[in-house]
Design an enzyme around this catalytic site. Sequence first.
Site, PDB file in Angstrom:
ATOM      1  N   HIS A  39      -0.359  -7.216  -0.104  1.00  0.00           N
ATOM      2  CA  HIS A  39      -1.671  -6.710  -0.497  1.00  0.00           C
ATOM      3  C   HIS A  39      -1.538  -5.670  -1.605  1.00  0.00           C
ATOM      4  CE1 HIS A  39      -5.508  -4.574  -0.384  1.00  0.00           C
ATOM      5  NE2 HIS A  39      -6.015  -5.630   0.240  1.00  0.00           N
ATOM      6  N   LEU A  40      -0.676  -4.687  -1.400  1.00  0.00           N
ATOM      7  CA  LEU A  40      -0.305  -3.667  -2.384  1.00  0.00           C
ATOM      8  C   LEU A  40      -1.405  -2.671  -2.740  1.00  0.00           C
ATOM      9  CD1 LEU A  40       1.899  -5.803  -4.823  1.00  0.00           C
ATOM     10  CD2 LEU A  40       2.582  -4.487  -2.804  1.00  0.00           C
ATOM     11  N   ASP A  41      -2.507  -2.673  -1.994  1.00  0.00           N
ATOM     12  CA  ASP A  41      -3.539  -1.661  -2.248  1.00  0.00           C
ATOM     13  C   ASP A  41      -4.316  -1.372  -0.963  1.00  0.00           C
ATOM     14  OD1 ASP A  41      -4.860   0.204  -3.786  1.00  0.00           O
ATOM     15  OD2 ASP A  41      -6.291  -1.219  -4.641  1.00  0.00           O
ATOM     16  N   LEU A  42      -3.566  -1.156   0.112  1.00  0.00           N
ATOM     17  CA  LEU A  42      -4.199  -0.871   1.403  1.00  0.00           C
ATOM     18  C   LEU A  42      -4.681   0.570   1.432  1.00  0.00           C
ATOM     19  CD1 LEU A  42      -1.569  -2.646   3.667  1.00  0.00           C
ATOM     20  CD2 LEU A  42      -3.938  -3.389   3.305  1.00  0.00           C
ATOM     21  N   ASN A  46     -10.685  -0.456   1.053  1.00  0.00           N
ATOM     22  CA  ASN A  46     -10.393  -1.887   1.034  1.00  0.00           C
ATOM     23  C   ASN A  46     -10.390  -2.504   2.426  1.00  0.00           C
ATOM     24  OD1 ASN A  46     -10.268  -1.987  -1.723  1.00  0.00           O
ATOM     25  ND2 ASN A  46      -8.036  -1.796  -1.837  1.00  0.00           N
TER      26      ASN A  46
END
Length: 226
Positions: A39-42, A46
């Site tokens: 995911h890299l943007d938790l 989000n």
Amino acid sequence: MQHKKTLQGRPPWPLAFRLTHQIALGINFLHSLSPALLHLDLKPSNVLLDSNLNAKLTDFGLARFSNSVTRVTKKDSEEEGGTLSYMPPEAFDISYNPTRASDIYSYAILVWSIVTGKQPYANARSTIVRFRIPEGDRPPLDEIRRQAAVVAGLTSLIDLMQECWDSKPNQRPSSRKCTTVTEELHKMHKHTIHDAVHEVLKKLDKNEEERIAEQITRLSITETSG
């Protein structure tokens, strides 16, 4: 964490435990794909909540399949006060190759945000955060530890957070372990989840009614003044 009406402060413990479990399930689903999807943007913004306050991961704008990731860069224009605070220490290296462990670190900070109702490093400048995270700084646990004496399972969640935000990626647990631990905690409080959800929804509805009433009052004042 978003909803049509945003949660304010820490949710009741049964709901907090359910949210941490549902988010772990979402991450585990992504990481179980072949190849794994990172995911890299938790972060809270989000995570969307449905009408029954069930968590759903969203915004896959930075997501990458694990076999296609070489280097991830963040645009300077991004909201550093949010994303930056959830980034793992290795993300600040000159060479950063994200792995499943990168999401696991962010998950730990996200869990901390849920159980405290706060933003990590809320009053710190982004340049300080960028420097201190690789040095080992993490959000404080004192407040949560004090509550662990009276909240069943909270000590286990604290232990999981600390494992997940370990400075060494290879020391962090898998998403499957996160789901196993949080499932047990969710089960401990499952008998009171209905009341917890009802309590929050009632509060959110009241806040919405007050907001609408305030808007109507302002409109009336404006019309009278005109």
